[in-house]
Scaffold this active site. Structure first.
Site, PDB file in Angstrom:
ATOM      1  N   ARG A  23      -2.288  -1.599   6.904  1.00  0.00           N
ATOM      2  CA  ARG A  23      -2.055  -1.726   5.589  1.00  0.00           C
ATOM      3  C   ARG A  23      -2.099  -3.213   5.113  1.00  0.00           C
ATOM      4  O   ARG A  23      -1.221  -3.613   4.224  1.00  0.00           O
ATOM      5  CB  ARG A  23      -1.200  -1.000   4.672  1.00  0.00           C
ATOM      6  CG  ARG A  23      -1.461   0.575   4.863  1.00  0.00           C
ATOM      7  CD  ARG A  23      -0.653   1.064   3.840  1.00  0.00           C
ATOM      8  NE  ARG A  23      -0.546   2.373   3.842  1.00  0.00           N
ATOM      9  CZ  ARG A  23       0.179   3.191   4.037  1.00  0.00           C
ATOM     10  NH1 ARG A  23       1.516   2.624   3.902  1.00  0.00           N
ATOM     11  NH2 ARG A  23       0.419   4.459   4.119  1.00  0.00           N
ATOM     12  N   ARG A  27      -0.996  -3.939  -1.168  1.00  0.00           N
ATOM     13  CA  ARG A  27      -0.437  -4.223  -2.435  1.00  0.00           C
ATOM     14  C   ARG A  27       0.669  -5.486  -2.318  1.00  0.00           C
ATOM     15  O   ARG A  27       0.951  -5.835  -3.286  1.00  0.00           O
ATOM     16  CB  ARG A  27       0.075  -2.766  -3.176  1.00  0.00           C
ATOM     17  CG  ARG A  27      -1.029  -1.952  -3.639  1.00  0.00           C
ATOM     18  CD  ARG A  27      -0.392  -0.832  -4.166  1.00  0.00           C
ATOM     19  NE  ARG A  27      -0.046  -0.124  -3.253  1.00  0.00           N
ATOM     20  CZ  ARG A  27       0.607   1.189  -3.297  1.00  0.00           C
ATOM     21  NH1 ARG A  27       0.987   1.591  -4.490  1.00  0.00           N
ATOM     22  NH2 ARG A  27       1.006   2.133  -2.389  1.00  0.00           N
ATOM     23  N   ARG A  36      -7.711  -6.291  -6.902  1.00  0.00           N
ATOM     24  CA  ARG A  36      -8.030  -4.932  -7.169  1.00  0.00           C
ATOM     25  C   ARG A  36      -8.103  -4.680  -8.830  1.00  0.00           C
ATOM     26  O   ARG A  36      -8.903  -4.041  -9.361  1.00  0.00           O
ATOM     27  CB  ARG A  36      -6.866  -3.967  -6.506  1.00  0.00           C
ATOM     28  CG  ARG A  36      -6.735  -2.762  -7.226  1.00  0.00           C
ATOM     29  CD  ARG A  36      -5.924  -1.712  -6.465  1.00  0.00           C
ATOM     30  NE  ARG A  36      -5.918  -0.367  -7.319  1.00  0.00           N
ATOM     31  CZ  ARG A  36      -5.305   0.844  -6.823  1.00  0.00           C
ATOM     32  NH1 ARG A  36      -4.501   0.582  -5.532  1.00  0.00           N
ATOM     33  NH2 ARG A  36      -5.236   1.702  -7.422  1.00  0.00           N
ATOM     34  N   ASP A  73     -10.823   3.571   2.707  1.00  0.00           N
ATOM     35  CA  ASP A  73      -9.680   4.531   2.760  1.00  0.00           C
ATOM     36  C   ASP A  73     -10.181   5.626   3.834  1.00  0.00           C
ATOM     37  O   ASP A  73     -11.524   6.009   4.034  1.00  0.00           O
ATOM     38  CB  ASP A  73      -9.852   5.102   1.384  1.00  0.00           C
ATOM     39  CG  ASP A  73      -8.501   5.902   1.146  1.00  0.00           C
ATOM     40  OD1 ASP A  73      -8.593   7.257   1.351  1.00  0.00           O
ATOM     41  OD2 ASP A  73      -7.737   5.302   0.783  1.00  0.00           O
ATOM     42  N   TYR A 149      -6.060  16.929   3.099  1.00  0.00           N
ATOM     43  CA  TYR A 149      -6.104  16.482   2.149  1.00  0.00           C
ATOM     44  C   TYR A 149      -7.196  17.532   1.138  1.00  0.00           C
ATOM     45  O   TYR A 149      -7.081  17.543  -0.071  1.00  0.00           O
ATOM     46  CB  TYR A 149      -6.638  15.142   2.091  1.00  0.00           C
ATOM     47  CG  TYR A 149      -5.650  13.878   2.351  1.00  0.00           C
ATOM     48  CD1 TYR A 149      -4.698  13.738   1.238  1.00  0.00           C
ATOM     49  CD2 TYR A 149      -5.579  13.644   3.518  1.00  0.00           C
ATOM     50  CE1 TYR A 149      -3.862  12.866   1.625  1.00  0.00           C
ATOM     51  CE2 TYR A 149      -4.510  12.495   3.602  1.00  0.00           C
ATOM     52  CZ  TYR A 149      -3.698  12.302   2.872  1.00  0.00           C
ATOM     53  OH  TYR A 149      -2.655  11.358   2.871  1.00  0.00           O
TER      54      TYR A 149
END
Length: 344
Positions: A23, A27, A36, A73, A149
């Site tokens: 990552r 963020r 973003r 992703d 998921y």
């Protein structure tokens, strides 16, 4: 191509311990948050090759990292299979049409590469922008992790629906995992053809399984992927990362992969004692150390480096992804310390 990151994976001599961070484009960087916002939402960012390239390059431009990782992703494949991926603010990924039955599994397509051209376009765009500065890592989620998921309809604490299927309808789950493994093989093959220099499989939820179930429902399918990709691209290194997979390391090393990613719950020297020089080891600073002072980060980096007793085959990384509220200055401290204290 001679890069410390690739050399470490191939267990060749390196000038210093290479580092990249899970990552690393994310963020915690203000420039990422700005891009973003410009994209509108997370999947729009993933599907815009110029913006995906921009965020991939942001940490490379800011820090002295040894590898870039494709900005995408792990849930692109289930999305391409028509499960309706969307992201709720503060809640993570969700699916509008989760898998609920064998009939649902039988319906989903296996070859979804045509639906994922935006990923391959991003890989090619990033590769060109990198201009051989550092290698590019392509990746996918593992079949087991993707399946959780798809069956849960999002992330889960108990994995009740997936485990219900595992015990009550194992043949249905195996069919889903087999389809996913074939999809991942096609997906990773296309990433290599588009310019990825190395590959990673993220098995985020492999650690929630018992030993035998891990081997049967997670590792077997990752081994199938490794074998198929190696047949197509023998020189492209593949790293497997099962979070909380410390008890399975010798089995993971036996898949034919080049690198094993480890989290912070195991010790680097113990791992080396288990897998020997069979594979390179990637890891494993506790991500929470990134909240500490620069002096403590330096001390913890030295500790991790001192645990690795070989001269080659170690890629420094966090034991999981960098968290969004980390000060970017601490990332610079981390990267610079790894290079400073590992220089040959």
């Amino acid at each position: 191509m001679s890069f410390d990151y690739i050399n470490a994976l191939q267990k060749k001599p390196t000038t210093r311990t290479p580092i990249w961070v899970m990552r690393q484009a994310g963020r915690y960087l203000p420039e990422y948050r700005a891009t973003r916002k410009q994209a509108g939402d997370f999947m729009s960012l993933c599907k815009n090759k110029e913006l995906a390239c921009e965020v991939t390059m942001q940490p490379i431009d800011r820090f002295d990292l040894d590898a870039a990782i494709l900005f995408s992703d792990i849930l692109t494949i289930p999305d391409a299979m028509g499960l309706g991926l969307y992201f709720s603010e503060g809640e993570g990924p969700k699916f509008t049409s989760p898998i609920q039955s064998l009939a649902d599994i039988e319906k989903i397509p296996t070859d979804v590469t045509n639906e994922l051209t935006y990923v391959f376009d991003a890989v090619a765009t990033i590769k060109k922008a990198l201009n051989n500065r550092v290698p590019l890592i392509g990746f996918s989620g593992s079949p087991w992790t993707l399946a959780t998921y798809m069956i849960e309809g999002g992330s889960s604490k108990t994995f009740a629906n997936t485990k219900r299927m595992l015990f009550n309808e194992p043949q249905a789950l195996h069919l889903l995992l087999d389809k996913l493994a074939d999809s991942v093989i096609g997906y990773l093959n296309q990433q290599v053809l588009s310019g990825a220099d190395s590959l990673m499989l993220f098995d985020t939820w492999g650690g929630v399984l018992s030993k035998q179930n891990y081997l049967d429902f997670s590792l077997d399918y990752m081994a199938k992927i490794v074998k198929s990709i190696k047949a197509l691209h023998p020189t492209v290194p593949i790293t497997l990362f099962s979070k909380n997979g410390g008890k399975h390391l010798t089995d993971i090393a036996d898949t034919g992969c080049d690198g094993v990613g480890i989290d912070w719950t195991v010790e680097l020297d113990d791992v080396q004692a288990q897998v020997g020089d069979k594979v390179a080891i990637q890891g494993n600073l506790d991500p929470a150390v990134m909240y500490a002072t620069p002096e403590i980060i330096e001390k913890e980096v030295k500790k991790v480096l001192s645990k690795f007793k070989g001269n080659t085959g170690h890629i420094f990384n966090l034991g999981h992804g960098i968290t969004p509220d980390v000060d970017p200055e601490n990332m610079k401290v981390l990267v610079d310390c790894v290079h400073k204290f590992s220089a040959r």
